[in-house]
Design an enzyme around this catalytic site. Structure first.
Site, PDB file in Angstrom:
ATOM      1  N   THR A  48       0.837  -1.208   0.000  1.00 54.04           N
ATOM      2  CA  THR A  48       0.000   0.000   0.000  1.00 54.04           C
ATOM      3  C   THR A  48       0.864   1.248   0.000  1.00 54.04           C
ATOM      4  OG1 THR A  48      -1.776  -1.145   1.182  1.00 54.04           O
ATOM      5  CG2 THR A  48      -1.793   1.255   1.253  1.00 54.04           C
ATOM      6  N   VAL A  49       1.920   1.227   0.801  1.00 50.39           N
ATOM      7  CA  VAL A  49       2.840   2.368   0.859  1.00 50.39           C
ATOM      8  C   VAL A  49       3.508   2.569  -0.500  1.00 50.39           C
ATOM      9  CG1 VAL A  49       4.944   3.274   1.935  1.00 50.39           C
ATOM     10  CG2 VAL A  49       3.219   2.110   3.332  1.00 50.39           C
ATOM     11  N   SER A  98       8.581 -11.793  -0.587  1.00 51.99           N
ATOM     12  CA  SER A  98       7.812 -12.412  -1.668  1.00 51.99           C
ATOM     13  C   SER A  98       8.300 -11.878  -2.998  1.00 51.99           C
ATOM     14  CB  SER A  98       6.312 -12.127  -1.516  1.00 51.99           C
ATOM     15  OG  SER A  98       6.011 -10.793  -1.872  1.00 51.99           O
ATOM     16  N   ASP A 109       8.276   1.259 -10.617  1.00 52.51           N
ATOM     17  CA  ASP A 109       9.414   2.109 -11.004  1.00 52.51           C
ATOM     18  C   ASP A 109       9.236   2.608 -12.432  1.00 52.51           C
ATOM     19  OD1 ASP A 109      10.632   1.737  -8.590  1.00 52.51           O
ATOM     20  OD2 ASP A 109      12.094   0.269  -9.316  1.00 52.51           O
TER      21      ASP A 109
END
EC number: 2.7.8.-
Length: 243
Positions: A48-49, A98, A109
């Site tokens: 989420t961040v 993970s 990115d």
């Protein structure tokens, strides 16, 4: 979303990781650890961040840059840089890893890169009124994506792609964002500084082209070496079988 990823810290450098050197990252990691722990207690995931950080970068690039607000756009992007440090910190505290987390980081990115150079291109295609610089910026965007792809594709077929390019992602972003931030000071009365961004874009374009050539040449060489080694092994196995 996937499970939090401790391995995300080892993924391709994100916007924040390219703007902060290792000493600054270590300092801010210590500072942000309590905040990361607070988010974990509230049930917020590192993914989420990561998503919020990328959304902030995209907003900063596509809201401010097309209007020529390079200083404030870079400030907004820099503020969301710290999400890259927070998500990795959270993953380490959780002790989880993970492939999904690493994949998400790398994918976002590319989204952030596209937004940054897309914002520059929109400015030069519009109020910036410079088709040549618009074309250079689009080349920076496209070549950056292809440079990343060549390494990923080479590694996917089993090659190490052992080359440090002249201008890789870290250099592309640092050069472009620092130049944009300083160029934005022109609106505050600093004379002549607006030329820093065009110069930076040309540097990134030429450097990206050189880096692309370096990687293609490296993959071609490594591929030939791998095929020659495989042929020698097959020949050796054939000789042993004939005995």
């Amino acid at each position: 979303m996937g499970q939090p990823a401790a391995t995300r810290a080892a993924a391709t450098p994100t916007v924040g990781k390219t703007m902060l050197n290792k000493y600054a990252r270590a300092f801010f990691t210590r500072v942000l650890t309590p905040f990361a722990a607070f988010l974990i207690r509230r049930g917020v995931s590192p993914d989420t961040v990561t998503l919020i950080g990328t959304a902030g970068v995209v907003a900063g690039a596509l809201v401010f840059y097309p209007r020529g607000e390079f200083f404030w756009g870079t400030v907004v992007i820099t503020l969301f840089v710290f999400s890259d440090l927070v998500d990795g910190n959270m993953a380490r505290q959780l002790g989880r890893s993970s492939r999904w987390g690493a994949f998400l980081d790398s994918t976002l990115d590319r989204v952030a890169d596209g937004a940054i150079f897309g914002g520059f291109a929109l400015w030069y295609a519009g109020r910036g009124d410079d088709n040549a610089l618009c074309a250079v910026t689009i080349f920076c965007l496209a070549s950056g994506q292809v440079v990343s792809y060549t390494k990923a594709r080479g590694e996917s077929i089993g090659l190490p792609v052992a080359v440090n390019g002249l201008v890789e992602r870290a250099e592309r972003l640092v050069i472009s964002l620092v130049a944009a931030g300083f160029a934005g000071l022109h609106k505050f009365g600093v004379p002549g500084i607006q030329w820093l961004l065009p110069i930076a874009l040309w540097v990134v374009a030429v450097g990206s082209l050189v880096t692309l050539i370096q990687r293609v040449v490296t993959v071609r060489r490594e591929s030939a070496e791998a095929e020659a080694e495989a042929a020698r092994e097959n020949a050796s196995e054939g000789s042993e079988a004939a005995k």
